[in-house]
Design a protein around this motif. Structure first.
Motif, mmCIF file in Angstrom:
data_model
loop_
_atom_site.group_PDB
_atom_site.id
_atom_site.type_symbol
_atom_site.label_atom_id
_atom_site.label_comp_id
_atom_site.label_asym_id
_atom_site.label_seq_id
_atom_site.Cartn_x
_atom_site.Cartn_y
_atom_site.Cartn_z
ATOM 1 N N VAL A 55 0.849 -1.131 0.050
ATOM 2 C CA VAL A 55 0.001 0.035 -0.124
ATOM 3 C C VAL A 55 0.896 1.243 0.065
ATOM 4 O O VAL A 55 1.766 1.211 0.861
ATOM 5 N N GLY A 56 0.662 2.267 -0.945
ATOM 6 C CA GLY A 56 1.396 3.278 -0.981
ATOM 7 C C GLY A 56 0.249 4.511 -1.652
ATOM 8 O O GLY A 56 -0.028 4.217 -2.705
ATOM 9 N N SER A 57 0.524 5.823 -1.245
ATOM 10 C CA SER A 57 -0.386 6.777 -1.744
ATOM 11 C C SER A 57 0.237 8.178 -1.461
ATOM 12 O O SER A 57 1.102 8.326 -0.423
ATOM 13 N N SER A 58 0.020 9.115 -2.371
ATOM 14 C CA SER A 58 0.697 10.291 -2.100
ATOM 15 C C SER A 58 -0.381 11.367 -2.544
ATOM 16 O O SER A 58 -0.843 11.268 -3.519
ATOM 17 N N THR A 59 -0.613 12.600 -1.727
ATOM 18 C CA THR A 59 -1.498 13.651 -2.234
ATOM 19 C C THR A 59 -0.865 14.791 -2.132
ATOM 20 O O THR A 59 0.185 15.273 -1.283
ATOM 21 N N GLU A 60 -1.330 15.883 -2.995
ATOM 22 C CA GLU A 60 -0.682 17.030 -2.685
ATOM 23 C C GLU A 60 -1.501 18.081 -3.486
ATOM 24 O O GLU A 60 -2.130 17.868 -4.624
ATOM 25 N N SER A 61 -1.961 19.076 -2.800
ATOM 26 C CA SER A 61 -2.995 20.378 -3.225
ATOM 27 C C SER A 61 -2.372 21.679 -2.928
ATOM 28 O O SER A 61 -1.722 21.638 -2.018
ATOM 29 N N SER A 62 -2.703 22.942 -3.968
ATOM 30 C CA SER A 62 -2.365 23.979 -3.632
ATOM 31 C C SER A 62 -3.195 25.022 -4.312
ATOM 32 O O SER A 62 -3.858 24.658 -5.336
#
Length: 248
Positions: free
Chosen positions: A140-147
């Protein structure tokens, strides 16, 4: 059929407006008629009472409503001359010099990551890797990014400085005065019009029978005009129509 009717109606309305403007070519804008404001009736003074001739003899002068030397509507000797009743005139001092500048900026950013796995899976890790080709340590691996970045600014400036007269058109039950003033000035082929209306307190009227525009409640101040200069600053009716109908 409806399409042709709508097109014909549009052409007819355009022609009417064009004909109205063609009639004004070479003519200065006309001034509006002066309207008599409402005012209470004034009693004639003793010197204004005339005598009528009856059979060569002077008739008795009409009897005045009162024997006072000061009639209704006449200026009293010790009375406050500031506007207080319907029909009175007061001076409005307009001095608008407003400037406003608003600027704001917003910046927001967020990032996150998650990872999970199993180094041992009941001895089945090798079977899982052969079956799906994924190491059990990184199942399991996840990455999120918002700006978000936003900026805005507003700058406004208005300046009007002039003096005009207004008329008391009504007296409210609490004693406040409803005023309305209109001033027109024409120079060559350009007509300038100033409209002022609102509600004022009798206590705010100065001793010189004037009041500032900041003391007018429900103030409506309109300064505009019509003529060749104003017409040159406006877009043609075809361009205005396209601006309304065009979706792009």
């Amino acid at each position: 059929m409806r399409r042709y009717v709508a097109l014909g109606l549009c052409i007819a309305l355009t022609a009417c407006g064009t004909w109205g403007r063609l009639k004004d070519v070479g003519r200065a804008p006309g001034l509006s008629e002066t309207q008599a404001p409402p005012a209470p009736a004034a009693e004639p003074s003793l010197t204004q009472l005339s005598t009528a001739q009856r059979g060569g003899e002077a008739a008795d002068p009409p009897v005045a409503a009162s024997a006072s030397l000061f009639r209704n509507g006449a200026g009293a000797l010790f009375q406050d001359q500031r506007a207080s009743k319907v029909g009175d005139i007061l001076t409005i001092r307009i001095d608008i010099s407003d400037k406003a500048s608003v600027s704001n900026a917003t910046s927001r950013s967020r990032s996150g990551s998650e990872a999970g796995g199993a180094s041992a899976l009941f001895g089945l890790e090798k079977i899982v890797k052969r079956a799906i080709g994924v190491d059990s340590n990184t199942l399991v691996g996840s990455s999120t990014e918002s700006s978000n970045d936003g900026k805005g600014s507003t700058t406004r400036s208005e300046t009007i400085s002039m003096t005009m007269a207004a008329i008391v058109t009504a007296v409210l039950p609490n004693g406040n005065l409803v005023i309305k003033g209109r001033q027109e000035s024409r120079v060559n082929f350009e007509l300038r019009e100033l409209l002022v209306s609102g509600i004022v307190r009798p206590q705010d009227v100065a001793r010189d029978n004037s009041i500032r525009h900041t003391q007018i409640a429900e103030a409506r101040i309109s300064y505009g005009g019509k003529g060749q200069l104003t017409d040159a600053q406006q877009a043609r009716w075809g361009q205005q129509l396209l601006d309304v109908l065009s979706p792009f």
